[in-house]
Design a protein around this motif. Sequence first.
Motif, mmCIF file in Angstrom:
data_model
loop_
_atom_site.group_PDB
_atom_site.id
_atom_site.type_symbol
_atom_site.label_atom_id
_atom_site.label_comp_id
_atom_site.label_asym_id
_atom_site.label_seq_id
_atom_site.Cartn_x
_atom_site.Cartn_y
_atom_site.Cartn_z
ATOM 1 N N ARG A 410 0.842 -1.202 0.000
ATOM 2 C CA ARG A 410 0.000 0.000 0.000
ATOM 3 C C ARG A 410 0.877 1.252 0.000
ATOM 4 O O ARG A 410 0.585 2.227 -0.695
ATOM 5 C CB ARG A 410 -0.928 -0.007 1.218
ATOM 6 N N GLY A 411 1.951 1.212 0.794
ATOM 7 C CA GLY A 411 2.851 2.351 0.827
ATOM 8 C C GLY A 411 3.510 2.586 -0.524
ATOM 9 O O GLY A 411 3.572 3.724 -1.017
ATOM 10 N N GLU A 412 3.999 1.524 -1.140
ATOM 11 C CA GLU A 412 4.675 1.668 -2.430
ATOM 12 C C GLU A 412 3.742 2.227 -3.490
ATOM 13 O O GLU A 412 4.155 3.018 -4.344
ATOM 14 C CB GLU A 412 5.235 0.311 -2.867
ATOM 15 N N ALA A 413 2.471 1.821 -3.444
ATOM 16 C CA ALA A 413 1.507 2.335 -4.416
ATOM 17 C C ALA A 413 1.308 3.840 -4.274
ATOM 18 O O ALA A 413 0.949 4.525 -5.248
ATOM 19 C CB ALA A 413 0.165 1.615 -4.254
ATOM 20 N N LEU A 414 1.557 4.360 -3.076
ATOM 21 C CA LEU A 414 1.399 5.800 -2.825
ATOM 22 C C LEU A 414 2.742 6.536 -2.834
ATOM 23 O O LEU A 414 2.786 7.728 -2.534
ATOM 24 C CB LEU A 414 0.718 6.012 -1.467
ATOM 25 N N GLY A 415 3.818 5.820 -3.162
ATOM 26 C CA GLY A 415 5.141 6.455 -3.166
ATOM 27 C C GLY A 415 5.725 6.602 -1.783
ATOM 28 O O GLY A 415 6.549 7.478 -1.538
ATOM 29 N N VAL A 416 5.294 5.725 -0.856
ATOM 30 C CA VAL A 416 5.778 5.776 0.530
ATOM 31 C C VAL A 416 6.602 4.518 0.797
ATOM 32 O O VAL A 416 6.125 3.387 0.589
ATOM 33 C CB VAL A 416 4.610 5.858 1.531
ATOM 34 N N ARG A 417 7.819 4.700 1.257
ATOM 35 C CA ARG A 417 8.708 3.570 1.541
ATOM 36 C C ARG A 417 8.737 3.324 3.047
ATOM 37 O O ARG A 417 9.124 4.204 3.817
ATOM 38 C CB ARG A 417 10.116 3.867 1.029
ATOM 39 N N LEU A 418 8.332 2.109 3.440
ATOM 40 C CA LEU A 418 8.251 1.752 4.849
ATOM 41 C C LEU A 418 9.246 0.638 5.182
ATOM 42 O O LEU A 418 9.547 -0.209 4.342
ATOM 43 C CB LEU A 418 6.831 1.278 5.193
ATOM 44 N N GLY A 419 9.734 0.641 6.411
ATOM 45 C CA GLY A 419 10.576 -0.426 6.907
ATOM 46 C C GLY A 419 9.935 -1.055 8.131
ATOM 47 O O GLY A 419 9.311 -0.356 8.941
ATOM 48 N N PHE A 420 10.071 -2.371 8.278
ATOM 49 C CA PHE A 420 9.395 -3.093 9.349
ATOM 50 C C PHE A 420 10.392 -3.868 10.196
ATOM 51 O O PHE A 420 11.401 -4.384 9.698
ATOM 52 C CB PHE A 420 8.355 -4.057 8.764
ATOM 53 N N LEU A 421 10.085 -3.978 11.478
ATOM 54 C CA LEU A 421 10.947 -4.708 12.404
ATOM 55 C C LEU A 421 11.129 -6.156 11.945
ATOM 56 O O LEU A 421 12.213 -6.728 12.109
ATOM 57 C CB LEU A 421 10.344 -4.669 13.812
ATOM 58 N N SER A 422 10.109 -6.736 11.364
ATOM 59 C CA SER A 422 10.190 -8.130 10.911
ATOM 60 C C SER A 422 11.278 -8.328 9.864
ATOM 61 O O SER A 422 11.816 -9.425 9.721
ATOM 62 C CB SER A 422 8.836 -8.583 10.352
ATOM 63 N N GLU A 423 11.632 -7.274 9.120
ATOM 64 C CA GLU A 423 12.662 -7.378 8.092
ATOM 65 C C GLU A 423 14.061 -7.509 8.696
ATOM 66 O O GLU A 423 14.993 -7.923 8.006
ATOM 67 C CB GLU A 423 12.621 -6.150 7.187
ATOM 68 N N TYR A 424 14.199 -7.184 9.956
ATOM 69 C CA TYR A 424 15.501 -7.228 10.614
ATOM 70 C C TYR A 424 15.724 -8.534 11.368
ATOM 71 O O TYR A 424 16.785 -8.741 11.945
ATOM 72 C CB TYR A 424 15.632 -6.050 11.585
ATOM 73 N N ALA A 425 14.724 -9.393 11.361
ATOM 74 C CA ALA A 425 14.806 -10.624 12.133
ATOM 75 C C ALA A 425 15.343 -11.758 11.270
ATOM 76 O O ALA A 425 14.850 -11.994 10.167
ATOM 77 C CB ALA A 425 13.438 -10.993 12.687
ATOM 78 N N ALA A 426 16.355 -12.461 11.782
ATOM 79 C CA ALA A 426 16.840 -13.661 11.101
ATOM 80 C C ALA A 426 15.875 -14.811 11.326
ATOM 81 O O ALA A 426 15.673 -15.655 10.447
ATOM 82 C CB ALA A 426 18.234 -14.021 11.612
ATOM 83 N N LEU A 427 15.271 -14.851 12.517
ATOM 84 C CA LEU A 427 14.292 -15.879 12.869
ATOM 85 C C LEU A 427 12.951 -15.191 13.092
ATOM 86 O O LEU A 427 12.787 -14.447 14.065
ATOM 87 C CB LEU A 427 14.729 -16.623 14.136
ATOM 88 N N PRO A 428 11.982 -15.397 12.195
ATOM 89 C CA PRO A 428 10.697 -14.691 12.304
ATOM 90 C C PRO A 428 9.990 -14.974 13.623
ATOM 91 O O PRO A 428 10.020 -16.096 14.132
ATOM 92 C CB PRO A 428 9.899 -15.251 11.113
ATOM 93 N N ARG A 429 9.361 -13.945 14.167
ATOM 94 C CA ARG A 429 8.573 -14.078 15.395
ATOM 95 C C ARG A 429 7.289 -13.266 15.228
ATOM 96 O O ARG A 429 7.326 -12.129 14.749
ATOM 97 C CB ARG A 429 9.358 -13.576 16.609
ATOM 98 N N PRO A 430 6.168 -13.816 15.639
ATOM 99 C CA PRO A 430 4.892 -13.100 15.481
ATOM 100 C C PRO A 430 4.894 -11.731 16.160
ATOM 101 O O PRO A 430 4.236 -10.795 15.695
ATOM 102 C CB PRO A 430 3.878 -14.044 16.140
#
Length: 466
Positions: A410-430
Motif C-alpha cells: 500500500r505504501g509503495e503504491a502511494l510512493g511511501v517507503r516503509l521499513g518493518f521490524l520483521s525485516e531485521y529478524a533472522a528468525l521470524p517471530r509473530p
Amino acid sequence: MLTYSLEERGGLPLYEYLYRRIREDILNGTLTAGERLPSKRALAEHLQVSVITVENAYRQLEAEGFLLSRPRKGFFAAPVELPAAAASPAAVPQDAEEPVWRLDLTSGQVDVSRFPVSVWARLTRQVLSEGGAPLLTPVHRQGLPALRRAIAKDLRDRKGMAVAPEQIVVGAGAEYLYILLAQLLEGAAFAVEDPGYPKIRKVYGKCGAFCRPVPLDGQGVDPAALAASGAGALHLSPSHHYPTGLVTTIGRRQALLRWAEERKGVIIEDDYDSELRFTGRPIPTLQSIDDGGRVVYMNTFSQTISPSMRLGFMVLPPRLLERYRQELGFYACTVPALDQHVLARFLEGGHYEQHLSRMRKEYRSRRARVLESFRASPFAGRIAITEQGAGLHFLLRLDTARSDGELRRRGEALGVRLGFLSEYAALPRPGYAHTLVVNYAGLEAADLPRAMELLAEVFDERNEKV
C-alpha cells in the motif's frame, strides 16, 4: 609482400597502424602460422616508411606473442586460434533505476546540509598547500598516526576510554572492518543480535563465517541463548541497538564480559550512533569496563559526518592487536591519505565536537517535532511509539489487521517507503509484526503535515484499494 594503404590510418601513428593491420591479418588467417614476414628493411622500402616504423610494429607484435623472432631467419607469424564467428554480445545488466519516493522512512542518513563544508574545505586547502611527501607517501597500514592520535584523544575526552593510538586500525567504513574481523577471527562462529542490522549477517556470511542469531530480552542479548549458540564471537550494539533502540544494562554487560572470559571469546562493540544521544549522559562503552581485553570497539564517521565519508576505525585489545599485525599486517590502509589528514585536523581543531553539538541540538528538535506530529495524527489512537531518546530512528507499533507485506505494498503504491521490524529478524517471530522502524533524519518540519496525510492513507483500514 604485405601491402597496406597508409592513407587510411587516420590519426594513428604509422607504427601503430602497421601493427594493427598485421595483427588483423594473423587473427583472420591471412598470415598463417609459421609464415615468414618480409624483413624490416624490405617492408619499409615497399611501404615507403622508415625502418624504425616497421621495427616498432614488429617488436610490439612480438611482445604480444603474434610474431616469433628467429635469429638470422627473421620474423614469423605465431600460431594463434582463429576467432569464432562473432556472436551477439551478452547484454550488460543495467542498474535498476531508484524510485523517487514521496516519503521515505527507511533512510537513516544524516542531513548533509548541516555539515560545516566551509571548515572542511579550508582544512583541505591547508593540507594541499603544505603538500609534499606526507600526501604522496603511503600511510601506515593501520592508518595515519596523526589521525589515530586524534581519535584516541577524542575517545578519551568524550567516552572516557583509555586507548593507545597503536591499538587503532583505520579502514574504509564499518563493512570493511567487518571483513577484517571475519578474517582475524577465522574459524569462530559469530553470534549476532536478533533482530539486528541484516548487513552484518550478510558480510560475515560472505566471508565464510557462521552466524548464530541470538534473541534479545529487555536487558540485551540473552546470556543463556548466547552460551547455547556455541559462538566464539559476539557482535552487538550495547549503547543503542538497531533497530529496537534497546540499551544493554550494566548487569547484562557484566554477564557478557564473563561469558567472553570463560569462553575465551571476543565481543565486538559496534558503537554506530552513540554520539546522537539526546538525554542524560553518554552511555559508557563496554570496552571501558573490560578488564580482560576481550572487547573490540568499533565506530564510523559515516553516521555523523556524511554517508560518503567511508572512514571507520576499530580498537583492538593487545592480544588481538599482535595477532592482527602477524596475520593481517600485509593489508595497506584503504582510506585515502588526504581524507585522513583533513579528518585529523577536523578532530584536533575541535570542529568535530562543535559539529556533534549542533547535530544533537538539531536532531533533538527534529525528533520532538516528528513525535509530536505522530501523536497528533489521524491515526494517533492506533499507534504506540518506543524510543530511547537517542539515534535517528524509533519503533512505531500499529494496531492493524493488515500484514506487513500488505502495508508495504500500500505504501509503495502511494510512493511511501516503509521499513518493518520483521525485516531485521533472522528468525521470524509473530511479535515483530505490525511494527515499523521509522528513520526520521530526512523529515523536515515543512514535510510533516504531508507525511502524516500519506501515512494516514496507507494505514486506513476502511479503504481496500489505494
